[in-house]
Design a protein around this motif. Sequence first.
Motif, mmCIF file in Angstrom:
data_model
loop_
_atom_site.group_PDB
_atom_site.id
_atom_site.type_symbol
_atom_site.label_atom_id
_atom_site.label_comp_id
_atom_site.label_asym_id
_atom_site.label_seq_id
_atom_site.Cartn_x
_atom_site.Cartn_y
_atom_site.Cartn_z
ATOM 1 N N GLU A 30 -11.519 23.922 48.324
ATOM 2 C CA GLU A 30 -12.955 23.936 48.080
ATOM 3 C C GLU A 30 -13.416 22.625 47.428
ATOM 4 O OE1 GLU A 30 -13.483 27.514 45.826
ATOM 5 O OE2 GLU A 30 -13.492 28.771 47.623
ATOM 6 N N TYR A 31 -12.608 22.105 46.513
ATOM 7 C CA TYR A 31 -12.935 20.814 45.903
ATOM 8 C C TYR A 31 -12.943 19.716 46.962
ATOM 9 C CZ TYR A 31 -12.303 16.385 43.516
ATOM 10 O OH TYR A 31 -12.427 15.072 43.121
ATOM 11 N N PHE A 32 -11.924 19.688 47.825
ATOM 12 C CA PHE A 32 -11.869 18.676 48.882
ATOM 13 C C PHE A 32 -13.085 18.775 49.792
ATOM 14 C CE2 PHE A 32 -6.988 17.746 49.130
ATOM 15 C CZ PHE A 32 -7.045 17.202 47.875
ATOM 16 N N SER A 33 -13.491 19.994 50.121
ATOM 17 C CA SER A 33 -14.663 20.193 50.969
ATOM 18 C C SER A 33 -15.910 19.646 50.287
ATOM 19 C CB SER A 33 -14.823 21.681 51.276
ATOM 20 O OG SER A 33 -15.973 21.911 52.032
ATOM 21 N N TRP A 34 -16.077 19.947 48.986
ATOM 22 C CA TRP A 34 -17.211 19.414 48.228
ATOM 23 C C TRP A 34 -17.166 17.888 48.203
ATOM 24 C CZ3 TRP A 34 -16.818 16.405 43.797
ATOM 25 C CH2 TRP A 34 -18.023 16.064 43.180
ATOM 26 N N PHE A 35 -15.992 17.325 47.934
ATOM 27 C CA PHE A 35 -15.834 15.878 47.841
ATOM 28 C C PHE A 35 -16.222 15.215 49.160
ATOM 29 C CE2 PHE A 35 -13.759 11.811 47.891
ATOM 30 C CZ PHE A 35 -13.769 11.381 46.569
ATOM 31 N N GLU A 36 -15.706 15.759 50.273
ATOM 32 C CA GLU A 36 -15.995 15.179 51.583
ATOM 33 C C GLU A 36 -17.486 15.274 51.907
ATOM 34 O OE1 GLU A 36 -13.260 17.299 54.078
ATOM 35 O OE2 GLU A 36 -11.561 16.068 53.409
ATOM 36 N N THR A 38 -19.884 15.320 49.695
ATOM 37 C CA THR A 38 -20.610 14.477 48.749
ATOM 38 C C THR A 38 -20.419 12.992 49.029
ATOM 39 O OG1 THR A 38 -20.411 16.179 47.041
ATOM 40 C CG2 THR A 38 -20.906 13.941 46.290
ATOM 41 N N PHE A 39 -19.174 12.590 49.300
ATOM 42 C CA PHE A 39 -18.846 11.170 49.432
ATOM 43 C C PHE A 39 -18.539 10.732 50.862
ATOM 44 C CE2 PHE A 39 -17.669 12.390 45.068
ATOM 45 C CZ PHE A 39 -18.488 11.525 44.368
ATOM 46 N N ASP A 40 -18.552 11.680 51.804
ATOM 47 C CA ASP A 40 -18.299 11.406 53.216
ATOM 48 C C ASP A 40 -16.946 10.727 53.450
ATOM 49 O OD1 ASP A 40 -19.050 11.662 55.884
ATOM 50 O OD2 ASP A 40 -19.906 9.638 55.948
ATOM 51 N N LYS A 41 -15.956 11.148 52.663
ATOM 52 C CA LYS A 41 -14.588 10.679 52.860
ATOM 53 C C LYS A 41 -13.633 11.661 52.194
ATOM 54 C CE LYS A 41 -14.614 7.557 48.866
ATOM 55 N NZ LYS A 41 -14.386 6.188 48.408
ATOM 56 N N HIS A 42 -12.374 11.616 52.592
ATOM 57 C CA HIS A 42 -11.345 12.495 52.042
ATOM 58 C C HIS A 42 -10.829 11.908 50.719
ATOM 59 C CE1 HIS A 42 -8.302 15.618 52.296
ATOM 60 N NE2 HIS A 42 -7.414 14.734 51.917
#
Length: 82
Positions: A30-36, A38-42
Amino acid sequence: MSLIENFVKHLRLEDKSENTICNYRLAVKEYFSWFEGTFDKHPRSLYIQNVKDYLQYLQVIKNEVPKRLTLNFRLFRNIMNF
């Protein structure tokens, strides 16, 4: 091995329950999904400020219950100390 895989291996060595491991794995995804989103990258690694922003997002925007916030806080604290 990825950060998640290494951390799961570490949790198993610490004899954590499969339920705990499953919850931690889901929280990281879920954090990775939010990060991607928000920042459009992994994310390549965890940065304290991004984790703080994510926890604030969960609290303010998603209105997560305290139990869920505590789970996420413990997860990220454990990963940072890993």
